[in-house]
Design a protein around this motif. Sequence first.
Motif, PDB file in Angstrom:
ATOM      1  N   TYR A  65      -1.458  12.069  -1.316  1.00 50.81           N
ATOM      2  CA  TYR A  65      -2.403  11.017  -1.501  1.00 50.81           C
ATOM      3  C   TYR A  65      -3.110  10.982   0.013  1.00 50.81           C
ATOM      4  O   TYR A  65      -2.531  10.315   0.838  1.00 50.81           O
ATOM      5  CB  TYR A  65      -1.806   9.683  -1.987  1.00 50.81           C
ATOM      6  CG  TYR A  65      -2.739   8.529  -1.960  1.00 50.81           C
ATOM      7  CD1 TYR A  65      -3.843   8.464  -2.844  1.00 50.81           C
ATOM      8  CD2 TYR A  65      -2.719   7.262  -1.115  1.00 50.81           C
ATOM      9  CE1 TYR A  65      -4.777   7.104  -2.767  1.00 50.81           C
ATOM     10  CE2 TYR A  65      -3.243   6.575  -1.020  1.00 50.81           C
ATOM     11  CZ  TYR A  65      -4.572   6.289  -1.920  1.00 50.81           C
ATOM     12  OH  TYR A  65      -5.250   5.058  -2.154  1.00 50.81           O
ATOM     13  N   THR A  66      -4.167  11.483   0.058  1.00 51.82           N
ATOM     14  CA  THR A  66      -4.705  11.609   1.366  1.00 51.82           C
ATOM     15  C   THR A  66      -5.118  10.447   2.286  1.00 51.82           C
ATOM     16  O   THR A  66      -5.014  10.371   3.617  1.00 51.82           O
ATOM     17  CB  THR A  66      -6.182  12.381   1.632  1.00 51.82           C
ATOM     18  OG1 THR A  66      -7.025  11.740   0.637  1.00 51.82           O
ATOM     19  CG2 THR A  66      -5.574  14.007   0.961  1.00 51.82           C
ATOM     20  N   LEU A  67      -5.481   9.213   1.553  1.00 51.56           N
ATOM     21  CA  LEU A  67      -5.665   7.884   2.510  1.00 51.56           C
ATOM     22  C   LEU A  67      -4.371   7.303   2.916  1.00 51.56           C
ATOM     23  O   LEU A  67      -4.536   6.566   3.757  1.00 51.56           O
ATOM     24  CB  LEU A  67      -6.302   7.024   1.305  1.00 51.56           C
ATOM     25  CG  LEU A  67      -7.640   7.302   0.728  1.00 51.56           C
ATOM     26  CD1 LEU A  67      -8.198   6.155  -0.102  1.00 51.56           C
ATOM     27  CD2 LEU A  67      -8.803   7.601   2.187  1.00 51.56           C
ATOM     28  N   PHE A  68      -3.403   7.935   2.676  1.00 51.28           N
ATOM     29  CA  PHE A  68      -1.973   7.446   3.347  1.00 51.28           C
ATOM     30  C   PHE A  68      -2.134   7.596   4.656  1.00 51.28           C
ATOM     31  O   PHE A  68      -1.559   6.489   5.348  1.00 51.28           O
ATOM     32  CB  PHE A  68      -0.895   8.212   2.534  1.00 51.28           C
ATOM     33  CG  PHE A  68       0.437   7.759   2.945  1.00 51.28           C
ATOM     34  CD1 PHE A  68       0.990   6.675   2.658  1.00 51.28           C
ATOM     35  CD2 PHE A  68       1.250   8.686   3.683  1.00 51.28           C
ATOM     36  CE1 PHE A  68       2.137   6.079   3.327  1.00 51.28           C
ATOM     37  CE2 PHE A  68       2.571   8.308   4.077  1.00 51.28           C
ATOM     38  CZ  PHE A  68       3.132   7.035   3.996  1.00 51.28           C
ATOM     39  N   ASP A  69      -2.654   8.698   5.079  1.00 47.44           N
ATOM     40  CA  ASP A  69      -2.558   8.789   6.437  1.00 47.44           C
ATOM     41  C   ASP A  69      -3.891   8.513   7.189  1.00 47.44           C
ATOM     42  O   ASP A  69      -4.064   8.665   8.352  1.00 47.44           O
ATOM     43  CB  ASP A  69      -2.171  10.212   6.973  1.00 47.44           C
ATOM     44  CG  ASP A  69      -0.870  10.604   6.432  1.00 47.44           C
ATOM     45  OD1 ASP A  69       0.078  10.043   6.889  1.00 47.44           O
ATOM     46  OD2 ASP A  69      -0.897  11.774   5.594  1.00 47.44           O
ATOM     47  N   ASN A  74      -8.078   0.329   4.054  1.00 49.66           N
ATOM     48  CA  ASN A  74      -7.849   0.433   2.236  1.00 49.66           C
ATOM     49  C   ASN A  74      -6.305  -0.202   2.465  1.00 49.66           C
ATOM     50  O   ASN A  74      -5.370   0.192   2.832  1.00 49.66           O
ATOM     51  CB  ASN A  74      -7.814   2.097   2.117  1.00 49.66           C
ATOM     52  CG  ASN A  74      -7.434   2.044   0.613  1.00 49.66           C
ATOM     53  OD1 ASN A  74      -6.314   1.851   0.174  1.00 49.66           O
ATOM     54  ND2 ASN A  74      -8.416   2.486  -0.047  1.00 49.66           N
ATOM     55  N   ALA A  75      -6.541  -1.381   1.412  1.00 48.92           N
ATOM     56  CA  ALA A  75      -5.481  -2.133   1.207  1.00 48.92           C
ATOM     57  C   ALA A  75      -4.501  -1.422   0.471  1.00 48.92           C
ATOM     58  O   ALA A  75      -3.139  -1.688   0.941  1.00 48.92           O
ATOM     59  CB  ALA A  75      -5.794  -3.596   0.425  1.00 48.92           C
ATOM     60  N   PHE A  76      -4.742  -0.737  -0.524  1.00 48.29           N
ATOM     61  CA  PHE A  76      -3.739   0.161  -1.371  1.00 48.29           C
ATOM     62  C   PHE A  76      -2.880   0.993  -0.356  1.00 48.29           C
ATOM     63  O   PHE A  76      -1.548   1.102  -0.367  1.00 48.29           O
ATOM     64  CB  PHE A  76      -4.196   0.983  -2.254  1.00 48.29           C
ATOM     65  CG  PHE A  76      -3.163   1.544  -3.334  1.00 48.29           C
ATOM     66  CD1 PHE A  76      -2.258   0.877  -3.898  1.00 48.29           C
ATOM     67  CD2 PHE A  76      -3.138   2.881  -3.222  1.00 48.29           C
ATOM     68  CE1 PHE A  76      -1.459   1.428  -4.552  1.00 48.29           C
ATOM     69  CE2 PHE A  76      -2.225   3.729  -3.844  1.00 48.29           C
ATOM     70  CZ  PHE A  76      -1.104   2.997  -4.637  1.00 48.29           C
ATOM     71  N   ALA A  77      -3.610   1.830   0.332  1.00 51.42           N
ATOM     72  CA  ALA A  77      -2.825   2.584   1.358  1.00 51.42           C
ATOM     73  C   ALA A  77      -2.239   1.966   2.655  1.00 51.42           C
ATOM     74  O   ALA A  77      -0.975   2.445   2.901  1.00 51.42           O
ATOM     75  CB  ALA A  77      -3.927   3.492   2.197  1.00 51.42           C
ATOM     76  N   GLU A  78      -2.642   0.843   2.757  1.00 51.57           N
ATOM     77  CA  GLU A  78      -1.851   0.072   3.691  1.00 51.57           C
ATOM     78  C   GLU A  78      -0.459  -0.733   3.213  1.00 51.57           C
ATOM     79  O   GLU A  78       0.478  -0.739   3.983  1.00 51.57           O
ATOM     80  CB  GLU A  78      -2.689  -1.382   4.367  1.00 51.57           C
ATOM     81  CG  GLU A  78      -2.116  -2.035   5.284  1.00 51.57           C
ATOM     82  CD  GLU A  78      -1.838  -1.295   6.787  1.00 51.57           C
ATOM     83  OE1 GLU A  78      -0.818  -1.816   7.513  1.00 51.57           O
ATOM     84  OE2 GLU A  78      -2.522  -0.440   6.741  1.00 51.57           O
TER      85      GLU A  78
END
Length: 229
Positions: A65-69, A74-78
């Motif tokens: 899941y690329t937005l993780f880094d 992004n609230a979900f990634a945070e």
Amino acid sequence: MRFSHLFESYALRTEKALDFGFRFQGETAVFEDKEAEGIRLSVILNPTEKTAEIHAIDTAFDEQYTLFDVHDGNAFAERLRNRAEELMERIKDACFVPVSVKLRLFTALEERYGTVPDHPFDGDGDTAVLRTPSGKWYGIVMNIAYRRLGVPSDERVDVLNIKLPEEKIRSLIDSKYFFTCYHMNKKLWISVALIGTLDFDLLLSLVDESYRLVSEKDAGKGRKRHCGG
């Protein structure tokens, strides 16, 4: 997310990691956290390389899941990053033990030279002096704030001051492990941060050199006194 700084102060214990649920693949330990909100966290530790990483895996596609880094609000990634930090804190508490480079060094020097550190300053049990058989200092260990070494942090660290040739001191200074000497002659002595990622064999070789330099200087003074008598 990277958590490799853990290995500066802690060591992974294999039996504790196995109990936690890690599986070992050669030098690498892997732990797969349970899926939540369609994401599985994969923890990868390599004690030899001193690396620790967590990857977020999108279970619907079985890929990262690329937005993780990516820190873009992004609230979900945070939320995932917070979850990863909490997981890593649990892993640290369950699978790691503190590493004391200072105690490892003291053990090695007792075996090498019979050195037993002494604590010459009343009320200061952290400061330990290393002496040659004649009583001359070839090293001193202190616990100080990083700020004393020019690093903008009040975190405390064990440092070792040793004597080295001036040209070697200049070549070693890197402001990570080796610093301009705190509280002693800056041309003849250097401060070494005793953190877990420091090359221990290099540390011992430098302490050997300090011991030799101090011993040779002391022997030279003795010869002069003898000749003068």
